[in-house]
Design a protein around this motif. Structure first.
Motif, PDB file in Angstrom:
ATOM      1  N   ARG B  12       0.835  -1.217   0.000  1.00  0.00           N
ATOM      2  CA  ARG B  12       0.000   0.000   0.000  1.00  0.00           C
ATOM      3  C   ARG B  12       0.863   1.256   0.000  1.00  0.00           C
ATOM      4  O   ARG B  12       0.576   2.218  -0.689  1.00  0.00           O
ATOM      5  CB  ARG B  12      -0.919   0.011   1.214  1.00  0.00           C
ATOM      6  N   SER B  15       2.188   1.767  -3.493  1.00  0.00           N
ATOM      7  CA  SER B  15       1.226   2.288  -4.473  1.00  0.00           C
ATOM      8  C   SER B  15       0.859   3.742  -4.155  1.00  0.00           C
ATOM      9  O   SER B  15       0.685   4.561  -5.058  1.00  0.00           O
ATOM     10  CB  SER B  15      -0.021   1.403  -4.533  1.00  0.00           C
ATOM     11  N   ARG B  16       0.798   4.094  -2.865  1.00  0.00           N
ATOM     12  CA  ARG B  16       0.503   5.488  -2.499  1.00  0.00           C
ATOM     13  C   ARG B  16       1.642   6.403  -2.893  1.00  0.00           C
ATOM     14  O   ARG B  16       1.419   7.515  -3.384  1.00  0.00           O
ATOM     15  CB  ARG B  16       0.244   5.593  -0.991  1.00  0.00           C
ATOM     16  N   VAL B  19       1.425   6.942  -6.703  1.00  0.00           N
ATOM     17  CA  VAL B  19       0.345   7.875  -7.077  1.00  0.00           C
ATOM     18  C   VAL B  19       0.726   9.312  -6.685  1.00  0.00           C
ATOM     19  O   VAL B  19       0.520  10.254  -7.453  1.00  0.00           O
ATOM     20  CB  VAL B  19      -0.994   7.456  -6.416  1.00  0.00           C
ATOM     21  N   LEU B  27       1.413  18.156 -11.314  1.00  0.00           N
ATOM     22  CA  LEU B  27       1.354  19.530 -10.787  1.00  0.00           C
ATOM     23  C   LEU B  27       2.514  20.380 -11.290  1.00  0.00           C
ATOM     24  O   LEU B  27       2.349  21.570 -11.560  1.00  0.00           O
ATOM     25  CB  LEU B  27       1.347  19.500  -9.251  1.00  0.00           C
ATOM     26  N   LEU B  30       1.489  21.440 -14.638  1.00  0.00           N
ATOM     27  CA  LEU B  30       0.412  22.439 -14.555  1.00  0.00           C
ATOM     28  C   LEU B  30       0.967  23.801 -14.126  1.00  0.00           C
ATOM     29  O   LEU B  30       0.650  24.828 -14.743  1.00  0.00           O
ATOM     30  CB  LEU B  30      -0.665  21.964 -13.568  1.00  0.00           C
ATOM     31  N   PHE B  31       1.802  23.824 -13.090  1.00  0.00           N
ATOM     32  CA  PHE B  31       2.357  25.100 -12.611  1.00  0.00           C
ATOM     33  C   PHE B  31       3.265  25.734 -13.664  1.00  0.00           C
ATOM     34  O   PHE B  31       3.288  26.956 -13.812  1.00  0.00           O
ATOM     35  CB  PHE B  31       3.122  24.898 -11.291  1.00  0.00           C
ATOM     36  N   ALA B  33       2.850  25.412 -16.925  1.00  0.00           N
ATOM     37  CA  ALA B  33       1.925  25.960 -17.929  1.00  0.00           C
ATOM     38  C   ALA B  33       1.282  27.260 -17.431  1.00  0.00           C
ATOM     39  O   ALA B  33       1.203  28.246 -18.183  1.00  0.00           O
ATOM     40  CB  ALA B  33       0.849  24.930 -18.255  1.00  0.00           C
ATOM     41  N   ILE B  34       0.855  27.284 -16.165  1.00  0.00           N
ATOM     42  CA  ILE B  34       0.241  28.500 -15.594  1.00  0.00           C
ATOM     43  C   ILE B  34       1.248  29.658 -15.627  1.00  0.00           C
ATOM     44  O   ILE B  34       0.923  30.780 -16.017  1.00  0.00           O
ATOM     45  CB  ILE B  34      -0.247  28.252 -14.145  1.00  0.00           C
ATOM     46  N   VAL B  37       1.693  31.016 -19.143  1.00  0.00           N
ATOM     47  CA  VAL B  37       0.505  31.801 -19.528  1.00  0.00           C
ATOM     48  C   VAL B  37       0.529  33.169 -18.847  1.00  0.00           C
ATOM     49  O   VAL B  37       0.298  34.199 -19.477  1.00  0.00           O
ATOM     50  CB  VAL B  37      -0.799  31.042 -19.167  1.00  0.00           C
ATOM     51  N   LYS B  38       0.851  33.179 -17.554  1.00  0.00           N
ATOM     52  CA  LYS B  38       0.867  34.439 -16.787  1.00  0.00           C
ATOM     53  C   LYS B  38       1.970  35.371 -17.303  1.00  0.00           C
ATOM     54  O   LYS B  38       1.756  36.578 -17.440  1.00  0.00           O
ATOM     55  CB  LYS B  38       1.093  34.149 -15.296  1.00  0.00           C
ATOM     56  N   HIS B  43      -4.811  35.840 -19.447  1.00  0.00           N
ATOM     57  CA  HIS B  43      -5.578  36.028 -18.206  1.00  0.00           C
ATOM     58  C   HIS B  43      -6.909  35.333 -18.283  1.00  0.00           C
ATOM     59  O   HIS B  43      -7.251  34.761 -19.289  1.00  0.00           O
ATOM     60  CB  HIS B  43      -5.747  37.508 -17.914  1.00  0.00           C
TER      61      HIS B  43
END
Lengths: 306, 43
Positions: B12, B15-16, B19, B27, B30-31, B33-34, B37-38, B43
């Motif tokens: 367990r 697997s945790r 993940v 993330l 994502l950060f 990419a943000i 863009v900024k 905006h």
């Protein structure tokens, strides 16, 4: 009422929870409607938002809803254990300890609000924070165990996503998202009480003052009809206020007409056997389709007539 | 704790961790990419 939320249930496991149980804690199925209404609020908003930021805003709405659901389950673990529908959730089933659920919910709340603020604007982040706090404190802790009108006032928490989605684009709160808030707010009682009619025994076992348990089925059917009438007015308000065009107008007129017919059928019936509550189940299922259709129509309307 | 239970705990935890690692990688993307863009005035 739940016992102390700081107590660890006797069934709590010493085994670390599986990651799938953390996903289950966020109630992914409930999240679908929240994400959809939030997305529609965002897409129908006047203005432009970069796709990356739009994705982030919807992600934050989903995470915020997941956080609120986790905290709800943390607080209600004892109640959930008494109902067949919820007994297999990670906490009552003993697959996760209560503290993990609390930490997960609080962490996810802060993360979703901060990310929303950084990526879009702090008004959207503030409304997201208010919606999480509203769901946890006003609905779960305060109203749900105390009043049979819990669903009505608590329903506001589920009505926030279109306002948040719209605020992420515009940085303010316009008339259309407020109208969509009112629609979802008045849609919640007939939607939820239709369900409560045929799962009444579950709520009785958990001692939750759900309307059919406290006031009886006839009163519940009357309340469903009462709130359907207000919901119908709220559904037509965007057309009458010229906030939307013909596509939404026709969808709202036909969709609401059918909703009223189904709700009237539920109102005039006196069936008490849950296994024979076909019209009640039909109203519950249709209410979900109805909300999806009306929100979808708002977006199509905006894109066609913008 | 029996050896079987210990094995299940390790499984367990593994697997945790996996993940969590995948989420952190997502993330980071994502950060990034943000931020782009900024910086680009989106905006």
């Amino acid at each position: 009422m739940a016992s102390s939320p700081f107590m660890t249930g006797s069934a709590a496991s010493t085994m670390p929870a599986h990651w799938r149980d953390f996903v289950a804690l966020t109630k992914p199925r409930v999240m679908t409607l929240v994400v959809f209404t939030g997305l529609c609020g965002l897409l129908a908003a006047p203005g432009h938002i970069h796709p990356v930021l739009a994705f982030t805003a919807i992600l934050c709405i989903a995470l915020g809803a997941g956080a609120a659901a986790s905290l709800n389950q943390w607080y209600e673990a004892d109640i959930d254990a008494k109902m067949k529908r919820t007994a297999n959730r990670p906490l009552p089933a003993g697959r996760m300890d209560r503290q993990s659920a609390l930490h997960f919910g609080v962490g996810l709340s802060f993360f979703s609000v901060l990310l929303m603020g950084v990526a879009t604007n702090w008004l959207a982040a503030s409304i997201l924070a208010v919606s999480i706090l509203y769901y946890v404190f006003i609905y779960t802790i305060w109203l749900k165990p105390r009043t049979a009108q819990n669903i009505v006032i608590g329903g506001a928490a589920g009505a926030f996503p279109p306002v948040i989605g719209s605020a992420a684009v515009t940085g303010d709160v316009g008339a259309l998202p407020v109208a969509l808030f009112m629609l979802t707010f008045f849609w919640t009682p007939p939607h939820f009480w239709a369900l409560a009619l045929f799962v009444k025994t579950d709520y009785s076992a958990a001692n939750i003052p759900m309307l059919p348990v406290v006031s009886g089925e006839v009163a519940t059917r009357r309340q469903i009809w009462f709130y359907t009438a207000i919901m119908a007015a709220a559904a037509m308000a965007p057309v009458l206020l010229r906030l939307t065009g013909l596509i939404y107008g026709l969808t709202a007129l036909l969709g609401t007409g059918l909703f009223v017919i189904f709700a009237f059928d539920v109102f005039r019936r006196r069936e008490t056997d849950p296994s024979r509550m076909g019209p009640e189940r039909r109203l519950f299922k249709y209410s979900i389709l109805y909300l999806f259709a009306l929100f979808g129509a708002v977006v199509v309307d905006r894109w066609v007539f913008a | 704790m029996t050896p079987e239970e210990e094995k299940q705990v390790r499984s367990r935890q593994k697997s945790r961790a996996l993940v969590t690692g995948l989420l952190l990688a997502a993330l980071v993307i994502l950060f990034y990419a943000i931020t782009i863009v900024k910086i680009g005035g989106g905006h």
